[in-house]
Motif scaffolding. Sequence first.
Motif, PDB file in Angstrom:
ATOM      1  N   ILE A   8     -60.021  50.771   0.103  1.00  7.74           N
ATOM      2  CA  ILE A   8     -60.704  52.041  -0.157  1.00  7.74           C
ATOM      3  C   ILE A   8     -62.005  52.049   0.626  1.00  7.74           C
ATOM      4  N   LEU A  53     -56.896  54.012   1.894  1.00  8.62           N
ATOM      5  CA  LEU A  53     -57.528  55.207   1.352  1.00  8.62           C
ATOM      6  C   LEU A  53     -58.903  55.346   1.984  1.00  8.62           C
ATOM      7  N   ALA A 110     -62.119  58.471   3.062  1.00  5.26           N
ATOM      8  CA  ALA A 110     -62.604  59.852   3.090  1.00  5.26           C
ATOM      9  C   ALA A 110     -63.069  60.200   4.503  1.00  5.26           C
ATOM     10  N   SER A 164     -55.742  60.468   2.754  1.00 11.17           N
ATOM     11  CA  SER A 164     -57.101  60.967   2.909  1.00 11.17           C
ATOM     12  C   SER A 164     -57.706  61.288   1.544  1.00 11.17           C
ATOM     13  N   LEU A 165     -58.965  60.905   1.360  1.00 12.55           N
ATOM     14  CA  LEU A 165     -59.688  61.216   0.123  1.00 12.55           C
ATOM     15  C   LEU A 165     -60.541  62.474   0.274  1.00 12.55           C
ATOM     16  N   ASP A 166     -60.241  63.250   1.283  1.00 14.81           N
ATOM     17  CA  ASP A 166     -60.849  64.575   1.486  1.00 14.81           C
ATOM     18  C   ASP A 166     -62.369  64.539   1.424  1.00 14.81           C
ATOM     19  N   ALA A 206     -64.437  63.242  -0.755  1.00 20.67           N
ATOM     20  CA  ALA A 206     -65.044  62.177  -1.558  1.00 20.67           C
ATOM     21  C   ALA A 206     -66.148  61.471  -0.778  1.00 20.67           C
ATOM     22  N   LEU A 257     -66.909  57.109  -4.292  1.00 16.18           N
ATOM     23  CA  LEU A 257     -66.028  57.871  -5.189  1.00 16.18           C
ATOM     24  C   LEU A 257     -66.783  58.229  -6.466  1.00 16.18           C
ATOM     25  N   ASP A 285     -62.554  62.511  -7.787  1.00 14.90           N
ATOM     26  CA  ASP A 285     -62.169  61.702  -6.634  1.00 14.90           C
ATOM     27  C   ASP A 285     -61.676  60.320  -7.067  1.00 14.90           C
ATOM     28  N   TYR A 330     -58.261  60.724  -8.622  1.00 18.62           N
ATOM     29  CA  TYR A 330     -57.234  60.945  -7.608  1.00 18.62           C
ATOM     30  C   TYR A 330     -56.835  59.627  -6.949  1.00 18.62           C
ATOM     31  N   ALA A 331     -57.835  58.813  -6.580  1.00 19.37           N
ATOM     32  CA  ALA A 331     -57.545  57.516  -5.975  1.00 19.37           C
ATOM     33  C   ALA A 331     -56.748  56.640  -6.935  1.00 19.37           C
TER      34      ALA A 331
END
Length: 411
Positions: free
Chosen positions: A130, A194, A196, A222-224, A226, A230, A235, A238-239
């Motif tokens: 991450i 993962l 962002a 993609s964590l968009d 975030a 996080l 966020d 979601y992860a």
Amino acid sequence: MRSEKVSFNGASGAALAARLDRPEGPIRAAAILAHCFTCSKDIAAARRIAGRLAALGIAVLRFDFTGLGHSRGEFASTNFSSNVADLVSAVEWMAAAGMPAQILIGHSLGGAAVIAAAPGISGLRAVVTIGAPSDPAHVAQNFGGKLDEIRSTGAATVTLVGRSFEIRRQFLEDIAQASLDGALPKLGAALLVLHAPRDEVVSIENASAIFQRARHPKSFISLDNADHMLSREEDAEYAADVISSWSSRYLDLAPEAIPAGAPEGVVRVAEAEASGFRQDILIGGRHQIVADEPASLGGTDLGPSPYQLLSAALGACTTMTIRMYARRKGIELTQLSCDVTHNKRHLEDSENSETAKPKVDVFRRTIYLHGTLSEEERASLLAIAEKCPVHRTLHATAQIETALAEEPGPT
């Protein structure tokens, strides 16, 4: 999940503080979670990820590296290599406890550490990073104008996330020599990256470099919007959802025991956080969903409500029953769907209209049938919907037996 404090000796011999998050039911697999540089095991994202995996039956060990959080030892004497060694110590402790780790999860520099450690860990099935740097030397960017002082005098005090840390020359020398190039092609496990795209601490190019150097099976999510930590609840959730769903494909999960008289197995519901209403649900040992309440009722709206789940059961059973009947009768039903709504209404036929009328639950089904169907076929399909097993259960008098378990609650 049930979270308990544990400790084990790290690579330097110092006692490392840890949390072992156990599932409410049997342990079906084990994971280890490594936090980011200068963080701790107790950051919100780590807790949420551990909670979601515990709901799937996976025990998670999250620990503080030497000199951080509640762990003993001197942080100034640590480096990337010692972090990797601490991670290996965590793996050995879990194995000795009868919970060999199948999955490693690392955040930021912890992500680089799990990659470096992975090739030497037997039985590993999955690795998750991450916001991880593709080169451990990336962390030196956090030291700003102190780099020259560290190199010339041997040490300097650096302020990171509002706290002061002593960084020594040996740390810089260690990360300069560290590389993930040799480890990435030899992970021996599936990889999930993962990251962002707007991560301002570790740029998205790092995720690309990690992904390209690793071998299949590998995935990128993609964590968009975030941030690196996080820090927003949605966020982190979601992860956590992605990791639990993705990992179940690769882990060797022990089968869930099926009690006598329960052919569909156990539906286990565990409270995610005491501050809200979100519940983690594990169905039959394989399928994981979340239940919640709308924000207007004090929930976080991260999953369907209990009545929505009940409506979903009715709708799913209805369409399955219709499909089975259509196949058996050779009816050319190309597609079908069912909308279900739930409400409560007062009984219109109350014996005493002067008193308050009792309420009954009303589930309204709207069934959509597609295909070249005669009116007779449509009528027969509608009639069979009335014989849906869940429909019958809702109409029948169900018996609910409740027992209080003997085992202690969460710590």
